[in-house]
Design a protein around this motif. Structure first.
Motif, mmCIF file in Angstrom:
data_model
loop_
_atom_site.group_PDB
_atom_site.id
_atom_site.type_symbol
_atom_site.label_atom_id
_atom_site.label_comp_id
_atom_site.label_asym_id
_atom_site.label_seq_id
_atom_site.Cartn_x
_atom_site.Cartn_y
_atom_site.Cartn_z
ATOM 1 N N UNK A 212 64.367 88.673 50.540
ATOM 2 C CA UNK A 212 64.570 87.241 50.830
ATOM 3 C C UNK A 212 64.381 86.883 52.305
ATOM 4 N N UNK A 213 64.359 87.879 53.176
ATOM 5 C CA UNK A 213 64.166 87.591 54.596
ATOM 6 C C UNK A 213 62.732 87.744 55.064
ATOM 7 N N UNK A 263 65.268 92.790 44.160
ATOM 8 C CA UNK A 263 65.471 92.419 45.556
ATOM 9 C C UNK A 263 65.651 93.684 46.401
ATOM 10 N N UNK A 269 64.216 100.568 51.517
ATOM 11 C CA UNK A 269 64.518 100.205 50.129
ATOM 12 C C UNK A 269 63.251 99.766 49.401
ATOM 13 N N UNK A 418 65.616 79.367 50.530
ATOM 14 C CA UNK A 418 66.916 79.571 49.881
ATOM 15 C C UNK A 418 67.410 78.249 49.285
ATOM 16 N N UNK B 130 75.228 99.433 56.583
ATOM 17 C CA UNK B 130 74.131 98.855 55.812
ATOM 18 C C UNK B 130 73.888 99.675 54.537
ATOM 19 N N UNK B 131 73.936 100.989 54.700
ATOM 20 C CA UNK B 131 73.702 101.827 53.521
ATOM 21 C C UNK B 131 74.900 101.859 52.598
ATOM 22 N N UNK B 134 74.669 98.636 50.604
ATOM 23 C CA UNK B 134 73.408 98.238 49.978
ATOM 24 C C UNK B 134 73.580 98.151 48.457
ATOM 25 N N UNK B 135 72.600 97.603 47.794
ATOM 26 C CA UNK B 135 72.669 97.340 46.346
ATOM 27 C C UNK B 135 73.197 98.526 45.548
ATOM 28 N N UNK B 156 74.415 92.487 50.941
ATOM 29 C CA UNK B 156 73.563 92.174 52.083
ATOM 30 C C UNK B 156 72.635 90.992 51.816
ATOM 31 N N UNK B 157 72.283 90.782 50.565
ATOM 32 C CA UNK B 157 71.279 89.759 50.286
ATOM 33 C C UNK B 157 71.868 88.439 49.780
ATOM 34 N N UNK B 242 72.129 92.855 58.716
ATOM 35 C CA UNK B 242 71.486 91.817 57.899
ATOM 36 C C UNK B 242 70.288 91.174 58.595
ATOM 37 N N UNK B 243 70.061 91.448 59.851
ATOM 38 C CA UNK B 243 69.027 90.773 60.644
ATOM 39 C C UNK B 243 69.226 89.252 60.645
ATOM 40 N N UNK B 245 70.093 87.471 58.145
ATOM 41 C CA UNK B 245 69.801 86.893 56.845
ATOM 42 C C UNK B 245 70.925 87.069 55.858
ATOM 43 N N UNK B 246 70.781 86.688 54.618
ATOM 44 C CA UNK B 246 69.593 86.024 54.074
ATOM 45 C C UNK B 246 69.438 84.598 54.608
#
Lengths: 442, 298
Positions: A212-213, A263, A269, A418, B130-131, B134-135, B156-157, B242-243, B245-246
Motif C-alpha cells: 500500500x505504500x 499485501x 516480504x 487509501x 518490524x519482523x 509483520x503479517x 504494519x499495513x 512503517x516508513x 505508512x500506510x
C-alpha cells in the motif's frame, strides 16, 4: 595587560567568525582549486589515476561495474577504479548534502541515479554534472531514456538498465485454472483480474501482491499509456482529468476488492511471496528476474507475458518501472570518468553480452540488442527467449517526462488511494490530489 | 580611591580569567550550535530545489499552514505524544516503585532487563519490531495460537494498528530509561517518611500518592519534558518500521523533514521551516509543562 587580553579575545572572535564563514566560501575555494587542476591537466594531458564510483545493489549494478572495470583495465591499466557500494537512499542523502554544502570534496566521479530522480538532481544542481554530449550519443540508447538523462539539449547521463516490464506468471497455476501462457498475450487489466479470480478459485493462490505504500503499479500503467503524474512540461500536475490515471486507480481498487491481491510491507516480504509460491503473477520490471530464478525449485514453472494494457488512450503492452543511469560529476577526474563510461557502457557491445549472460542486466544500448546473448533461450522460463521479448518491448515503451516530483506526488496519491479504497469518490480523489499537488509543487 | 581601583582591577581580572576558562567552550557552542541554528533560520525564508534557493520571505511559513501532509504529520506526532508519554511515565513510575521494594530479590537482574532496551540500537530494534509485527510474524502467530484473534492483525499495513505498533515500540524502548531516573530519585527519599506513614496507618496506595508522587514531582516534570521533546523528534522507529505508512498514517514531523530533504526534490528551505515549527512547539510545550507542574521557583 587588559588591552592585551581584549586584543586576544577580539582576534579569537574574528577567527571564529572567519572559520564559520569558510563553510559558505568553500564552493569558491574549490572552484578555484578545480580551475587550478584543470590548468595542470591542460598542460600535462596525463589522466587522473583514480576515480570513484557510487552505486547500490551488489548483485546487479555493482556486479555490472566490476565487469566494466575489468573491461576498461584491458586498455587503461593505470587507472585505479574504486567502486563503493551504498544503499540508494544513502547515495541520495550524500549527494544532496555534498552538493548543497558547496564543497565537492567527498563526492564520487561517477554516480548511479534512479531515472525518476535524475532530473531533480540535474535541475537542482546545475553545473555539478559533467556534460557528456561529446563522449556518448543519447540516440544510441532506448528513446524513453533520453528524458531523464538529458537537460537543455545536453546529454548528462549514460542510460543504463532498462526497467522494461513484463507479466511474470506461474504457468502451473494458470494451467490448473484452465489458461495457457498464450491466452495472456493481448489482454487488458480487467481480463487479468478475471483470470486472477479463476486462479484464486482453482488454486487458492493470490494473483498479485501489493504494497500500500508503493504505487509502482500505477506508474507502470500510466506510462504504458504515455501519461505521467505531470504534464509534458514536467512541472504541471496532471492528476485530475488524467484518464489513464483514473483507470489505473479503478483497477487497483478492483484488485484489492476482488480478493485476488495479497499485501506485503517491504521488499523482503515481496520476494518471499514470489519465492514461496504464494502469488501467481508479478507485473514488474525485468530486474526481478534474478530474484525469481533464485528459487531454483520453481524452474520451469514461470513464464513471462507482455504487460496487460489499459483500455483508454493509446496504451501499449510495454512500460517501465525503475531503471537507472550513470552520471559523471563535474569534479577533478571528470575526463577520465567520462572516458571510462564512454568506452564501457557507452559503446562496448561485447560487454553488454557479458552483462546479460553473467548478471542478467538488460541494458538500453540499442546496438547491444542485436548480440547473441539477447536471443538465448532461458531454461528457467521453459526455454522462453525472455531477453529478446524484453528487448522488443523496450522499443515500445512510451516516453514520458518524469519531472522532478515523482515521489512527492506519489506520497499525495498514496494517501488519496487509501481514501479511494475506503469509499471516496474517484473524481474527488483525483481533484483533491491535484489541488494538493499544485499547492506543494512550486 | 587606590583601594577601590585595585579592587576593581582585581574583579575585572577575575572575570577575565573566568572567561578565559570557558572561552573555548563558548566559541565551540557558537560555531556548532548557534551558527547552524541561525543558518537554518535564514534557510527557512528561502525556497527552491537543491542549491537554487531564493529569498521568499514568509512564503514557507504560510505554506506550512495549508500543507495537509504537514498537518497530518503534526496530528500523528501529537497522538503519539498524548498516548505514549503518559503511558510510559505511569509505567516507568509503577515499575520503579516495584523494583525499589527492599524485599524484592534479583533486583539487579530486573533492573538490567528493563533498562536493556535503551542501549540497543534504534535501527536494530526497529527492524526486529518490524519482523515481530509483520503479517506472519511472531506476535500474530502467538495471538492466533492463543485464539485471541481469528485472523492475523495487519500491524504494519493498517493505519490504526500501525500507530499502535509504533507506540508499543517506543514504549518498550524508553520506559526503562525513565525508570532509571525514578529509581535514583526514589532512593533519595528518606525511608523514615514511609515508616511514619505506616505508623499513622496509611495504605501503600496512600503512601504512593501521598509521598512518592509529590516527592518525585521534579523528576516527573523532567522526564515528561525530555519525553515530549523525544516524541516530537520521533524518527527512527517510524522510518524503519512503517516508513510513515500506510499512506501517511504514521508519518511524524521529523520524517516529513527527511522526505522534503531527501525523498522528494530536495527542498531544504521548506524543510528548515518545518524544523523550526518543531522548535516552536517544543518551546511552547515545555513552558506549559513548567507552568502546570513546576514549582514557582523552579
Amino acid at each position: 595587560m587588559k588591552k592585551g587580553f581584549a586584543l586576544v579575545l577580539i582576534c579569537l572572535l574574528l577567527l571564529t567568525a572567519c572559520s564559520s564563514n569558510s563553510g559558505s566560501k568553500n564552493s569558491g575555494n574549490t572552484a578555484a582549486d578545480t580551475g587550478k587542476t584543470e590548468n595542470t591537466t591542460a598542460t600535462e594531458p596525463a589522466q587522473a589515476k583514480e576515480i570513484t564510483i557510487w552505486a547500490w545493489d551488489p548483485a546487479f549494478n555493482i556486479a555490472a561495474l566490476e565487469v566494466a572495470k575489468a573491461e576498461y583495465a584491458k586498455t587503461n591499466p593505470d587507472v585505479k577504479i574504486n567502486i563503493v557500494e551504498y544503499a540508494q537512499a544513502d547515495i541520495i542523502q550524500k549527494l544532496n548534502t555534498g552538493l548543497n554544502s558547496g564543497t565537492t570534496k567527498g563526492l564520487p566521479n561517477i554516480v548511479l541515479i534512479e531515472d525518476y530522480r535524475s532530473q531533480s538532481f540535474l535541475q537542482s544542481y546545475k553545473d555539478s554534472f559533467y556534460d557528456l554530449s561529446s563522449s556518448i550519443k543519447g540516440t544510441d540508447f532506448a528513446d524513453y531514456k533520453s528524458g531523464p538523462t538529458s537537460l537543455d539539449g545536453k546529454q548528462y547521463g549514460i542510460p543504463f538498465d532498462s526497467g522494461v516490464t513484463g507479466l511474470y506468471l506461474r504457468t502451473d497455476y494458470l494451467e490448473q485454472a484452465g489458461y495457457k501462457l498464450a491466452d495472456l498475450q493481448d489482454i487488458d487489466w480487467k481480463q487479468y483480474i478475471e483470470i486472477g479470480k479463476a486462479v484464486k478459485e482453482k488454486t487458492g493462490k493470490a494473483l498479485i501482491t501489493l504494497d500500500p505504500n508503493d504505487l509502482g503499479l500505477i506508474r507502470v500503467m500510466i506510462q504504458s499509456a504515455g501519461e505521467w503524474y505531470l504534464k509534458e512540461d514536467g512541472k504541471t500536475p496532471n492528476i485530475a482529468g488524467n484518464a489513464p490515471l483514473k483507470e489505473a486507480f479503478e483497477i487497483y481498487k478492483e484488485l484489492t476488492e476482488s480478493n485476488v491481491a495479497k499485501v506485503h510491507a517491504d521488499w523482503s516480504q515481496f520476494v518471499a511471496a514470489l519465492n514461496s509460491g504464494d502469488v501467481a503473477s508479478v507485473p514488474t520490471g525485468n530486474w526481478i528476474t534474478p530474484s525469481i530464478t533464485a528459487e531454483a525449485s520453481q524452474s520451469g514453472k514461470w513464464g513471462i507475458a507482455p504487460l496487460p494494457k489499459l483500455t483508454v488512450n493509446k496504451s501499449v503492452h510495454a512500460s517501465n518501472l525503475g531503471g537507472s543511469s550513470w552520471y559523471v560529476m563535474n569534479v577533478d577526474g571528470k575526463e577520465t570518468a567520462a572516458d571510462f563510461m564512454a568506452k564501457t557502457f557507452g559503446s562496448n557491445v561485447e560487454m553488454y553480452q557479458k552483462l546479460l549472460t553473467d548478471i542478467g542486466v538488460i541494458g538500453t544500448f540499442k546496438a547491444a540488442a542485436g548480440g547473441e546473448a539477447y536471443s538465448q533461450a532461458n531454461e528457467f522460463f521453459s526455454g522462453q527467449k525472455i531477453v529478446s521479448d524484453f528487448a522488443a518491448w523496450t522499443e515500445q515503451i512510451p516516453s514520458v517526462n518524469y519531472g522532478i516530483n515523482t515521489y512527492a506526488i506519489e506520497d499525495i496519491l498514496i494517501v488519496e488511494m487509501q481514501n479511494y479504497l475506503n469509499g471516496k469518490d474517484i473524481d474527488s480523489v483525483l481533484s483533491d490530489a491535484q489541488a494538493q499537488a499544485e499547492s506543494q509543487i512550486k | 580611591m587606590h583601594q577601590t581601583n585595585s579592587k576593581l582591577r582585581f574583579r575585572t581580572k577575575s572575570v577575565l580569567t573566568g572567561w578565559s576558562f570557558v572561552l573555548l567552550a563558548v566559541i565551540l557552542i557558537f560555531v556548532f550550535y548557534f551558527y547552524p541554528m541561525l543558518q537554518a533560520l535564514i534557510l527557512s525564508f528561502q525556497t527552491g530545489t537543491g542549491s537554487n534557493l531564493t529569498f521568499t520571505g514568509f512564503d514557507n511559513y504560510s505554506r506550512l499552514l495549508s500543507d495537509k501532509t504537514f498537518i497530518v504529520s503534526v496530528k500523528n506526532t501529537f497522538i503519539y505524544l498524548l498516548v505514549q508519554v503518559p503511558l510510559m511515565i505511569i509505567l516507568a513510575l509503577f515499575i520503579s516503585v516495584l523494583l525499589n521494594d527492599s524485599k524484592l530479590r534479583f533486583k539487579g537482574f530486573f533492573r538490567t532487563a528493563i533498562f536493556l532496551p535503551c542501549v540497543t540500537s534504534l535501527v536494530a530494534y526497529s527492524v526486529v519490531f518490524k519482523y515481530l509485527f509483520s503479517g506472519n510474524g511472531l506476535v500474530n502467530t502467538m495471538l492466533l495460537k492463543l485464539h485471541l484473534v481469528s485472523a492475523p492483525i495487519e500491524w504494519i499495513t493498517d493505519p490504526f494498528w500501525a500507530k499502535i505498533t509504533i507506540i508499543i515500540a517506543i514504549t518498550w524502548r524508553w520506559t526503562g530509561y525513565n525508570m532509571i531516573f525514578y529509581l535514583s530519585a526514589l532512593q533519595n527519599i528518606d525511608h523514615s517518611i514511609y515508616e511514619a506513614a505506616k505508623i499513622d496507618g496509611a495504605s501503600s496506595t496512600r503512601q504512593f500518592f501521598g509521598i512518592t508522587v509529590p516527592l518525585l514531582k521534579p523528576i516527573i516534570l523532567f522526564t515528561s519534558i525530555t519525553s515530549t521533546i523525544g516524541t516530537l523528534q520521533l524518527f527512527d522507529e517510524v522510518m524503519n518500521i512503517t516508513k510513515g505508512g500506510p499512506g501517511n498514517a504514521t508519518q511524524t514531523i521529523s520524517q516529513y523533514i527527511y522526505n522534503l530533504s531527501f525523498k522528494y526534490a530536495a527542498d531544504f528551505g521548506y524543510a528548515a521551516t518545518v524544523s523550526y515549527s518543531i522548535v516552536i512547539m517544543i518551546a511552547l510545550l515545555s513552558v506549559i509543562q513548567f507552568k502546570v507542574a513546576g514549582d514557582k521557583n523552579g
